[in-house]
Scaffold this motif. Structure first.
Motif, mmCIF file in Angstrom:
data_model
loop_
_atom_site.group_PDB
_atom_site.id
_atom_site.type_symbol
_atom_site.label_atom_id
_atom_site.label_comp_id
_atom_site.label_asym_id
_atom_site.label_seq_id
_atom_site.Cartn_x
_atom_site.Cartn_y
_atom_site.Cartn_z
ATOM 1 N N PRO A 43 0.797 -1.241 0.000
ATOM 2 C CA PRO A 43 0.000 0.000 0.000
ATOM 3 C C PRO A 43 0.825 1.285 0.000
ATOM 4 N N LYS A 44 2.031 1.253 0.596
ATOM 5 C CA LYS A 44 2.748 2.522 0.800
ATOM 6 C C LYS A 44 3.944 2.735 -0.116
ATOM 7 N N GLY A 45 4.361 1.712 -0.858
ATOM 8 C CA GLY A 45 5.614 1.816 -1.614
ATOM 9 C C GLY A 45 5.535 2.763 -2.802
ATOM 10 N N MET A 46 6.724 3.083 -3.334
ATOM 11 C CA MET A 46 6.843 3.950 -4.520
ATOM 12 C C MET A 46 6.131 3.372 -5.745
ATOM 13 N N TYR A 56 0.538 -0.680 -16.254
ATOM 14 C CA TYR A 56 0.451 -2.065 -15.798
ATOM 15 C C TYR A 56 -0.531 -2.195 -14.640
ATOM 16 N N ASP A 57 -1.138 -3.384 -14.567
ATOM 17 C CA ASP A 57 -2.108 -3.705 -13.537
ATOM 18 C C ASP A 57 -1.371 -3.903 -12.210
ATOM 19 N N LEU A 58 -1.610 -3.020 -11.242
ATOM 20 C CA LEU A 58 -0.973 -3.125 -9.923
ATOM 21 C C LEU A 58 -2.008 -3.617 -8.917
ATOM 22 N N ARG A 59 -1.714 -4.738 -8.267
ATOM 23 C CA ARG A 59 -2.587 -5.251 -7.210
ATOM 24 C C ARG A 59 -1.860 -5.066 -5.884
ATOM 25 N N VAL A 60 -2.532 -4.425 -4.951
ATOM 26 C CA VAL A 60 -1.905 -4.134 -3.660
ATOM 27 C C VAL A 60 -2.244 -5.238 -2.667
ATOM 28 N N ILE A 61 -1.222 -5.773 -2.009
ATOM 29 C CA ILE A 61 -1.438 -6.765 -0.956
ATOM 30 C C ILE A 61 -0.726 -6.285 0.307
ATOM 31 N N PRO A 62 -1.171 -6.744 1.482
ATOM 32 C CA PRO A 62 -0.461 -6.310 2.693
ATOM 33 C C PRO A 62 0.971 -6.852 2.687
ATOM 34 N N ALA A 63 1.928 -6.005 3.001
ATOM 35 C CA ALA A 63 3.327 -6.458 3.057
ATOM 36 C C ALA A 63 3.915 -5.965 4.365
ATOM 37 N N PHE A 64 4.691 -6.814 5.014
ATOM 38 C CA PHE A 64 5.254 -6.464 6.319
ATOM 39 C C PHE A 64 6.761 -6.570 6.277
ATOM 40 N N GLN A 65 7.379 -5.641 6.985
ATOM 41 C CA GLN A 65 8.829 -5.696 7.092
ATOM 42 C C GLN A 65 9.203 -6.982 7.839
ATOM 43 N N LEU A 66 10.164 -7.703 7.298
ATOM 44 C CA LEU A 66 10.594 -8.933 7.970
ATOM 45 C C LEU A 66 11.556 -8.575 9.086
ATOM 46 N N PRO A 67 11.324 -9.084 10.287
ATOM 47 C CA PRO A 67 12.275 -8.789 11.362
ATOM 48 C C PRO A 67 13.617 -9.437 11.062
ATOM 49 N N TYR A 106 9.721 -6.188 0.431
ATOM 50 C CA TYR A 106 8.943 -7.070 1.315
ATOM 51 C C TYR A 106 7.750 -7.712 0.612
ATOM 52 N N VAL A 107 7.215 -7.046 -0.395
ATOM 53 C CA VAL A 107 6.039 -7.582 -1.083
ATOM 54 C C VAL A 107 6.365 -8.856 -1.872
ATOM 55 N N SER A 108 7.655 -9.099 -2.119
ATOM 56 C CA SER A 108 8.033 -10.309 -2.863
ATOM 57 C C SER A 108 7.825 -11.579 -2.042
ATOM 58 N N VAL A 109 7.968 -11.480 -0.713
ATOM 59 C CA VAL A 109 7.924 -12.694 0.114
ATOM 60 C C VAL A 109 6.579 -13.417 0.025
ATOM 61 N N PRO A 110 5.439 -12.699 0.238
ATOM 62 C CA PRO A 110 4.163 -13.404 0.097
ATOM 63 C C PRO A 110 3.962 -13.993 -1.301
ATOM 64 N N ALA A 111 4.499 -13.314 -2.320
ATOM 65 C CA ALA A 111 4.380 -13.831 -3.693
ATOM 66 C C ALA A 111 5.171 -15.127 -3.842
ATOM 67 N N TYR A 112 6.399 -15.165 -3.275
ATOM 68 C CA TYR A 112 7.215 -16.379 -3.347
ATOM 69 C C TYR A 112 6.515 -17.537 -2.609
ATOM 70 N N LEU A 113 5.964 -17.234 -1.425
ATOM 71 C CA LEU A 113 5.292 -18.271 -0.633
ATOM 72 C C LEU A 113 4.094 -18.835 -1.383
ATOM 73 N N ALA A 114 3.287 -17.928 -1.936
ATOM 74 C CA ALA A 114 2.074 -18.359 -2.643
ATOM 75 C C ALA A 114 2.443 -19.196 -3.871
#
Length: 370
Positions: A43-46, A56-67, A106-114
């Motif tokens: 939601p907040k990135g550049m 391009y079609d941008l879909r926003v998903i929740p992304a969290f900073q990894l500790p 950070y948004v890449s991680v949920p994509a990799y998991l899915a």
């Protein structure tokens, strides 16, 4: 192209992740106009400012900073990550993704998991050493890792088997003929054709140290007959430049058409983020690199091989002072022969085909799983 129908691209947060993603998306669209391209962002990135205007079609998903360490946040991560990867997974199913290409952030991680849960091929593109935390996590799920620079596999054990593809750059840059565009670029900025141009830019958000040092050296530069084209950077405070200079000193807040800046430049003074280094070397622009001093020194690692190849010089942030500029930058900017040699060395190191080479790698990865 029968085997590629839908591509999901994940990367966000900073320009370093988004610009290569967009250049790669352009390459896919150029070769396979019928392929569906979906980008994932937070939601907040550049990415929110950059991706939709590029079409391009941008879909926003929740992304969290990894500790980065074990703390309370880590205990909450599985629940958050489940939500994020669930949201990413719904999009992957909806667009029937053939492959996920991740550029970090950070948004890449949920994509990799899915993608991993669905056995969808994953390709990772990494430009830094050490690799970013998101891509490090992604590497647990795939062997398809591509890197931007030839030294990366030697610099990091985790990248030892990575394919060197270069950094995807926009065609406005890769097709640029600097000499041909130079007269138009000089005219555009109000610069003289008979004097050297020092092009100063600290990246999209600017660099305060660089801005203040060059502005403080303005009189010395001008009296040495050196013009300055200075990009302040979007998030930076203004700085004072003397008004009575004998030659042009042009300050612009932000430059979206970087090709004009590169075409006008005889020498560049800049940070050494991966994208900047990829651009200066692809275009054969001699540069003075001032690596960002904080973080884990990856900017220094980006610039060193270029400097060792003869394509630039390196100065530490603390040493980038008006005096250093007077002693080092002024003689260099006036030495056209040395600049030409440096420019050729930079161009030998750089490459312009990162978008095409990454596309080839992605097609191979998809073919392997069919």
């Amino acid at each position: 192209m029968g085997m590629l129908r839908s591509v999901v691209l994940a990367g966000g947060g900073t320009g370093g992740h988004i610009y290569p993603l967009l250049a790669f998306a352009d390459a896919v669209r150029r070769h396979y106009p019928e392929v569906r391209i979906t980008t994932l962002g937070s939601p907040k990135g550049m990415e929110n400012e950059l991706i939709p205007p590029a079409g391009y079609d941008l879909r926003v998903i929740p992304a969290f900073q990894l500790p980065r360490s074990v703390n309370l946040n880590l205990l909450r991560t599985p629940d958050r990550m489940y939500k994020s990867s669930h949201a990413a997974g719904k999009i992957l199913d909806e667009v029937k993704a053939d492959v996920v290409v991740g550029f970090g952030g950070y948004v890449s991680v949920p994509a990799y998991l899915a993608a991993w849960r669905r056995e969808t091929p994953i390709v990772i593109h990494e430009v830094n050493v050490p690799p970013g935390v998101a891509n490090r996590m992604g590497m647990k799920f795939t062997k398809n890792v591509a890197v931007g620079f030839p030294q990366q596999p030697q610099q990091a054990e985790s990248l030892r088997d990575a394919r060197v593809v270069g950094v995807p750059l926009r065609t406005a840059l890769t097709h640029l003929d600097r000499a041909a565009l130079r007269p138009q670029a000089l005219h555009h900025f109000g610069l003289r054709p008979d004097l050297p141009v020092l092009f100063v830019s600290g990246g999209s958000s600017g660099a305060r140290t660089i801005n203040l040092a060059v502005a403080a050296a303005a009189k010395r530069l001008a009296h040495a007959g050196i013009q300055v084209l200075h990009v302040q950077g979007g998030r930076n405070d203004p700085f004072d430049v003397p008004t009575d200079l004998p030659v042009p000193y042009v300050v612009i807040p932000y430059l979206s058409d970087m090709q004009l800046g590169y075409a006008a430049a005889d020498l560049m003074l800049c940070r050494s983020g991966a994208i900047t280094v990829a651009e200066t070397t692809a275009l054969g622009v001699p540069a003075v690199y001032v690596p960002y001093p904080f973080s884990n020194q990856e900017q220094k690692r980006n610039a060193l091989p270029v400097v060792e190849a003869g394509g630039g010089i390196l100065v530490d942030n603390d040493e980038c002072t008006p005096e250093w500029i007077e002693q080092n930058v002024i003689p260099l900017a006036r030495d056209y022969q040395r600049l030409a040699v440096m420019g050729q060395a930079a161009a030998r190191y750089g490459r312009r085909d990162g978008d095409e080479a990454l596309l080839e790698f992605v097609l191979e990865a998809v073919a392997k799983t069919r």
